[in-house]
Design a protein around this motif. Structure first.
Motif, PDB file in Angstrom:
ATOM      1  N   LEU A  44       0.821  -1.208   0.000  1.00  0.00           N
ATOM      2  CA  LEU A  44       0.000   0.000   0.000  1.00  0.00           C
ATOM      3  C   LEU A  44       0.853   1.255   0.000  1.00  0.00           C
ATOM      4  N   SER A  45       1.984   1.204   0.685  1.00  0.00           N
ATOM      5  CA  SER A  45       2.854   2.381   0.792  1.00  0.00           C
ATOM      6  C   SER A  45       3.468   2.783  -0.546  1.00  0.00           C
ATOM      7  N   MET A  46       3.475   1.852  -1.510  1.00  0.00           N
ATOM      8  CA  MET A  46       4.010   2.184  -2.825  1.00  0.00           C
ATOM      9  C   MET A  46       3.124   3.184  -3.566  1.00  0.00           C
ATOM     10  N   ILE A  47       1.822   3.193  -3.247  1.00  0.00           N
ATOM     11  CA  ILE A  47       0.889   4.087  -3.947  1.00  0.00           C
ATOM     12  C   ILE A  47       1.202   5.555  -3.666  1.00  0.00           C
ATOM     13  N   PRO A  48       1.272   5.993  -2.384  1.00  0.00           N
ATOM     14  CA  PRO A  48       1.636   7.395  -2.147  1.00  0.00           C
ATOM     15  C   PRO A  48       3.062   7.727  -2.579  1.00  0.00           C
ATOM     16  N   THR A  49       3.947   6.734  -2.577  1.00  0.00           N
ATOM     17  CA  THR A  49       5.317   6.993  -3.044  1.00  0.00           C
ATOM     18  C   THR A  49       5.307   7.341  -4.525  1.00  0.00           C
ATOM     19  N   VAL A  50       4.612   6.530  -5.328  1.00  0.00           N
ATOM     20  CA  VAL A  50       4.523   6.791  -6.772  1.00  0.00           C
ATOM     21  C   VAL A  50       3.790   8.098  -7.023  1.00  0.00           C
ATOM     22  N   LEU A  51       2.715   8.337  -6.265  1.00  0.00           N
ATOM     23  CA  LEU A  51       1.960   9.580  -6.419  1.00  0.00           C
ATOM     24  C   LEU A  51       2.823  10.795  -6.082  1.00  0.00           C
ATOM     25  N   GLY A  52       3.573  10.706  -4.993  1.00  0.00           N
ATOM     26  CA  GLY A  52       4.458  11.802  -4.610  1.00  0.00           C
ATOM     27  C   GLY A  52       5.526  12.058  -5.652  1.00  0.00           C
ATOM     28  N   PHE A  84      19.677  18.787   2.432  1.00  0.00           N
ATOM     29  CA  PHE A  84      19.971  17.531   3.110  1.00  0.00           C
ATOM     30  C   PHE A  84      19.512  17.570   4.567  1.00  0.00           C
ATOM     31  N   PHE A  85      19.848  18.640   5.262  1.00  0.00           N
ATOM     32  CA  PHE A  85      19.493  18.720   6.675  1.00  0.00           C
ATOM     33  C   PHE A  85      17.995  18.982   6.866  1.00  0.00           C
ATOM     34  N   ALA A  86      17.373  19.690   5.925  1.00  0.00           N
ATOM     35  CA  ALA A  86      15.919  19.875   5.981  1.00  0.00           C
ATOM     36  C   ALA A  86      15.221  18.529   5.797  1.00  0.00           C
ATOM     37  N   PHE A  87      15.730  17.729   4.855  1.00  0.00           N
ATOM     38  CA  PHE A  87      15.181  16.392   4.643  1.00  0.00           C
ATOM     39  C   PHE A  87      15.293  15.550   5.912  1.00  0.00           C
ATOM     40  N   LEU A  88      16.459  15.577   6.553  1.00  0.00           N
ATOM     41  CA  LEU A  88      16.646  14.797   7.778  1.00  0.00           C
ATOM     42  C   LEU A  88      15.690  15.252   8.869  1.00  0.00           C
ATOM     43  N   ALA A  89      15.518  16.570   9.004  1.00  0.00           N
ATOM     44  CA  ALA A  89      14.630  17.098  10.039  1.00  0.00           C
ATOM     45  C   ALA A  89      13.189  16.636   9.812  1.00  0.00           C
ATOM     46  N   ILE A  90      12.729  16.721   8.567  1.00  0.00           N
ATOM     47  CA  ILE A  90      11.356  16.295   8.253  1.00  0.00           C
ATOM     48  C   ILE A  90      11.202  14.784   8.436  1.00  0.00           C
ATOM     49  N   ALA A  91      12.202  14.024   7.954  1.00  0.00           N
ATOM     50  CA  ALA A  91      12.133  12.561   8.059  1.00  0.00           C
ATOM     51  C   ALA A  91      12.088  12.119   9.520  1.00  0.00           C
ATOM     52  N   PHE A  92      12.946  12.705  10.349  1.00  0.00           N
ATOM     53  CA  PHE A  92      12.959  12.304  11.754  1.00  0.00           C
ATOM     54  C   PHE A  92      11.704  12.782  12.475  1.00  0.00           C
ATOM     55  N   GLY A  93      11.106  13.867  12.003  1.00  0.00           N
ATOM     56  CA  GLY A  93       9.808  14.273  12.529  1.00  0.00           C
ATOM     57  C   GLY A  93       8.756  13.216  12.248  1.00  0.00           C
ATOM     58  N   PHE A  94       8.769  12.682  11.044  1.00  0.00           N
ATOM     59  CA  PHE A  94       7.853  11.585  10.705  1.00  0.00           C
ATOM     60  C   PHE A  94       8.150  10.343  11.542  1.00  0.00           C
ATOM     61  N   PHE A  95       9.441  10.017  11.724  1.00  0.00           N
ATOM     62  CA  PHE A  95       9.798   8.841  12.521  1.00  0.00           C
ATOM     63  C   PHE A  95       9.228   8.962  13.939  1.00  0.00           C
ATOM     64  N   TYR A  96       9.355  10.156  14.504  1.00  0.00           N
ATOM     65  CA  TYR A  96       8.859  10.395  15.860  1.00  0.00           C
ATOM     66  C   TYR A  96       7.339  10.217  15.894  1.00  0.00           C
ATOM     67  N   ALA A  97       6.649  10.790  14.902  1.00  0.00           N
ATOM     68  CA  ALA A  97       5.190  10.697  14.848  1.00  0.00           C
ATOM     69  C   ALA A  97       4.734   9.258  14.653  1.00  0.00           C
ATOM     70  N   ILE A  98       5.445   8.508  13.808  1.00  0.00           N
ATOM     71  CA  ILE A  98       5.091   7.098  13.578  1.00  0.00           C
ATOM     72  C   ILE A  98       5.266   6.291  14.857  1.00  0.00           C
ATOM     73  N   GLU A  99       6.357   6.548  15.573  1.00  0.00           N
ATOM     74  CA  GLU A  99       6.605   5.830  16.829  1.00  0.00           C
ATOM     75  C   GLU A  99       5.506   6.114  17.849  1.00  0.00           C
ATOM     76  N   VAL A 133       0.000   8.235   9.163  1.00  0.00           N
ATOM     77  CA  VAL A 133       1.270   8.963   9.263  1.00  0.00           C
ATOM     78  C   VAL A 133       2.338   8.288   8.401  1.00  0.00           C
ATOM     79  N   LEU A 134       2.369   6.953   8.425  1.00  0.00           N
ATOM     80  CA  LEU A 134       3.331   6.222   7.604  1.00  0.00           C
ATOM     81  C   LEU A 134       3.105   6.500   6.122  1.00  0.00           C
ATOM     82  N   LEU A 135       1.849   6.486   5.692  1.00  0.00           N
ATOM     83  CA  LEU A 135       1.551   6.752   4.286  1.00  0.00           C
ATOM     84  C   LEU A 135       1.894   8.199   3.923  1.00  0.00           C
ATOM     85  N   GLY A 136       1.712   9.122   4.876  1.00  0.00           N
ATOM     86  CA  GLY A 136       2.140  10.502   4.644  1.00  0.00           C
ATOM     87  C   GLY A 136       3.645  10.582   4.458  1.00  0.00           C
TER      88      GLY A 136
END
Length: 230
Positions: A32-40, A60-75, A86-89
């Motif tokens: 299922l996660s492939m769908i939003p990835t392809v759409l994005g 690069f650092f903006a990407f890391l900040a956003i990614a780790f924000g998602f990791f925190y929210a997923i956890e 949140v994972l699909l986002g």
């Protein structure tokens, strides 16, 4: 780990049922996660999306900040349906981040073929590694610390190459990355099978990141080594 699961779920047959359910749900959510990835990725290509294009280091650092924000929210939400959303986002965001590489590859006359080759190669690697992890009696848990160290080295090499812009170094980084994240599939899938991971949302996140990195680095290799200009 078996004793812990048995204390939580009862008989050994129940433990195996839990593992099977986690693995099954992980694979379904991974698909299922492939769908939003392809759409994005598609939206990113259409909009020529780029995160701070003028400053690769800031990007690069903006990407890391956003990614780790998602990791925190997923956890924080992994035990509820919100965690799936949140994972699909996150996978949609990763598709956006992938769009710049996709756009670069599409500038080659054989760009579409390279993308399909990278996708097929990623699928084959996943099928082989997941099968090994499922059927092998070998314990791959000891790979964890070595693989993590390898990722740190890759991260530092990638930062260095932002400044150096050396195609040869990028080839080396991508080739090693494909090997490391292929081994991570062994590690992550076997963690589910052995009961080390009992949450299908976090399990999906781990395997998704493995596949995403394999695809990105395979595509980078194909673009550098096999891209054809008009």
């Amino acid at each position: 780990m078996d004793q812990q699961l048995q204390s939580m779920y009862g008989a050994t047959s129940d433990v195996f049922a839990v593992r099977h359910r986690v693995l099954r749900n992980t694979y379904w959510l991974l698909a299922l996660s492939m769908i939003p990835t392809v759409l994005g990725a598609w939206i990113g290509v259409q909009l020529k999306f780029s995160l701070f294009a003028g400053s690769p280091m800031l990007s690069f650092f903006a990407f890391l900040a956003i990614a780790f924000g998602f990791f925190y929210a997923i956890e924080k939400t992994k035990d509820s349906a919100t965690g799936v959303a949140v994972l699909l986002g996150f996978t949609f965001f990763m598709g956006l981040m992938l769009s710049r590489l996709i756009e670069q590859i599409l500038h080659f006359s054989n760009g579409a073929s390279l993308i399909m080759t990278a996708f097929g190669g990623t699928a084959i690697i996943f099928a082989v590694m997941a099968s090994i992890a499922t059927t092998s009696k070998r314990d791959f848990s000891g790979l964890g610390s070595w693989l993590f160290a390898g990722v740190i080295v890759l991260l530092l090499a990638g930062i260095a190459n932002i400044f150096l812009q050396m195609p040869l170094l990028q080839v080396v980084i991508s080739a090693i990355a494909v090997m490391i994240f292929s081994a991570y599939i062994l590690f992550d899938v076997q963690r589910i099978i052995n009961g080390g991971e009992t949450n299908y949302i976090t399990a999906t996140l781990a395997i998704y990141l493995d596949l995403y990195n394999i695809f990105v680095h395979l595509l980078s290799l194909l673009g550098i080594l096999g891209g054809e200009r008009d």
